[in-house]
Design a protein around this motif. Structure first.
Motif, mmCIF file in Angstrom:
data_model
loop_
_atom_site.group_PDB
_atom_site.id
_atom_site.type_symbol
_atom_site.label_atom_id
_atom_site.label_comp_id
_atom_site.label_asym_id
_atom_site.label_seq_id
_atom_site.Cartn_x
_atom_site.Cartn_y
_atom_site.Cartn_z
ATOM 1 N N GLU A 139 0.832 -1.206 0.000
ATOM 2 C CA GLU A 139 0.000 0.000 0.000
ATOM 3 C C GLU A 139 0.867 1.257 0.000
ATOM 4 N N GLU A 140 1.946 1.227 0.772
ATOM 5 C CA GLU A 140 2.864 2.374 0.799
ATOM 6 C C GLU A 140 3.505 2.564 -0.577
ATOM 7 N N ALA A 141 3.889 1.463 -1.207
ATOM 8 C CA ALA A 141 4.473 1.544 -2.552
ATOM 9 C C ALA A 141 3.480 2.149 -3.534
ATOM 10 N N LEU A 142 2.208 1.769 -3.412
ATOM 11 C CA LEU A 142 1.192 2.292 -4.329
ATOM 12 C C LEU A 142 0.875 3.756 -4.071
ATOM 13 N N LEU A 143 1.085 4.226 -2.844
ATOM 14 C CA LEU A 143 0.921 5.658 -2.593
ATOM 15 C C LEU A 143 1.962 6.461 -3.371
ATOM 16 N N VAL A 144 3.160 5.905 -3.482
ATOM 17 C CA VAL A 144 4.241 6.575 -4.181
ATOM 18 C C VAL A 144 4.157 6.324 -5.691
ATOM 19 N N PRO A 146 1.370 4.717 -7.911
ATOM 20 C CA PRO A 146 0.067 4.075 -8.102
ATOM 21 C C PRO A 146 -0.101 3.368 -9.445
ATOM 22 N N LEU A 147 0.769 3.630 -10.395
ATOM 23 C CA LEU A 147 0.636 3.015 -11.719
ATOM 24 C C LEU A 147 1.532 1.789 -11.904
ATOM 25 N N TYR A 148 2.135 1.317 -10.832
ATOM 26 C CA TYR A 148 3.009 0.151 -10.934
ATOM 27 C C TYR A 148 2.168 -1.125 -10.825
ATOM 28 N N ALA A 149 1.975 -1.778 -11.956
ATOM 29 C CA ALA A 149 1.082 -2.937 -12.041
ATOM 30 C C ALA A 149 1.476 -4.056 -11.085
ATOM 31 N N GLU A 150 2.769 -4.324 -10.964
ATOM 32 C CA GLU A 150 3.222 -5.433 -10.117
ATOM 33 C C GLU A 150 2.836 -5.231 -8.649
ATOM 34 N N ALA A 151 2.785 -3.980 -8.203
ATOM 35 C CA ALA A 151 2.377 -3.725 -6.814
ATOM 36 C C ALA A 151 0.903 -4.061 -6.631
ATOM 37 N N HIS A 152 0.085 -3.741 -7.618
ATOM 38 C CA HIS A 152 -1.337 -4.113 -7.545
ATOM 39 C C HIS A 152 -1.472 -5.636 -7.534
ATOM 40 N N PHE A 153 -0.718 -6.301 -8.394
ATOM 41 C CA PHE A 153 -0.768 -7.761 -8.446
ATOM 42 C C PHE A 153 -0.368 -8.362 -7.100
ATOM 43 N N SER A 154 0.755 -7.919 -6.563
ATOM 44 C CA SER A 154 1.252 -8.476 -5.300
ATOM 45 C C SER A 154 0.301 -8.199 -4.151
ATOM 46 N N LEU A 155 -0.287 -7.006 -4.134
ATOM 47 C CA LEU A 155 -1.260 -6.694 -3.092
ATOM 48 C C LEU A 155 -2.491 -7.573 -3.240
ATOM 49 N N ALA A 156 -2.960 -7.801 -4.472
ATOM 50 C CA ALA A 156 -4.113 -8.666 -4.692
ATOM 51 C C ALA A 156 -3.839 -10.083 -4.194
ATOM 52 N N VAL A 157 -2.669 -10.615 -4.516
ATOM 53 C CA VAL A 157 -2.304 -11.963 -4.060
ATOM 54 C C VAL A 157 -2.278 -12.016 -2.539
ATOM 55 N N THR A 158 -1.697 -10.995 -1.935
ATOM 56 C CA THR A 158 -1.597 -10.949 -0.469
ATOM 57 C C THR A 158 -2.982 -10.895 0.167
ATOM 58 N N LEU A 159 -3.843 -10.054 -0.363
ATOM 59 C CA LEU A 159 -5.209 -9.966 0.177
ATOM 60 C C LEU A 159 -5.946 -11.293 0.020
ATOM 61 N N GLU A 160 -5.756 -11.955 -1.098
ATOM 62 C CA GLU A 160 -6.377 -13.278 -1.295
ATOM 63 C C GLU A 160 -5.882 -14.263 -0.237
#
Length: 188
Positions: A139-144, A146-160
């Motif tokens: 989440e901190e990475a995405l604040l800095v 927000p357009l980095y696709a891999e961070a969204h992917f990794s966060l989605a996997v983690t939330l799952e």
């Protein structure tokens, strides 16, 4: 660091403003040394770039050299965030997660807006099964960034993995949108 004469001896001047590429292959620096190249008679600082792997073979030897260069650079400038992150990346690639974690954490203290340090720290926590810590880092990475696709992917996997599929959906969508041809798009 890379400030040596063509004969291999230490340069006559100082090396300053050292920068090392992410891979550790290239080192750039300013030097007042007049013996780094022949015919340097201008008595001013010159900028140099040294290729530490001129054969482009990326061997373990090169990685060890890069590690040593980063360590030496960090002795000169302990707050060099790029050096901290790149040294941490080397440890991470060797599965030395605790060492990598400590270096990424230092990098985030020196530069709280260093996206790569937050993202990679999230990867360390994820690999260690610390999903809440990983979530926070992603989440901190995405604040800095927000357009980095891999961070969204990794966060989605983690939330799952934490049983929070509903929250993960927004990050799966973001990954698909940002990386429609991405490596993991079929999983998203």
């Amino acid at each position: 660091i890379a400030s040596v004469t063509p004969a291999g001896s230490a340069a006559g001047g100082s090396a300053e403003n050292v920068a090392i590429s992410a891979s550790g292959r290239f080192v750039a620096f300013e030097s007042s040394g007049s013996d780094l190249v022949s015919g340097d008679l201008n008595s001013t600082y010159d900028i140099f770039r040294v290729d530490r792997d001129p054969n482009d073979d990326g061997t373990l030897e090169t990685q060890v050299k890069a590690e040593n260069l980063y360590r030496r650079a960090l002795l000169i400038d302990p707050a060099m965030v790029a050096g901290l992150v790149n040294l941490a990346n080397i440890h991470y690639s060797r599965d030395q997660l605790i060492e990598a974690q400590a270096l990424y954490e230092r990098a985030t203290k020196f530069d709280p807006r260093c996206f790569e340090a937050h993202f990679n720290l999230g990867n360390v926590h994820h690999d260690l099964g610390r999903y809440e810590e990983a979530e926070s880092c992603y989440e901190e990475a995405l604040l800095v960034g927000p357009l980095y696709a891999e961070a969204h992917f990794s966060l989605a996997v983690t939330l799952e993995k934490m049983g929070r599929s509903r929250e993960a959906k927004a990050h799966w969508r973001a990954y698909r949108k940002l990386a429609p041809n991405g490596e993991w798009v079929e999983l998203a």
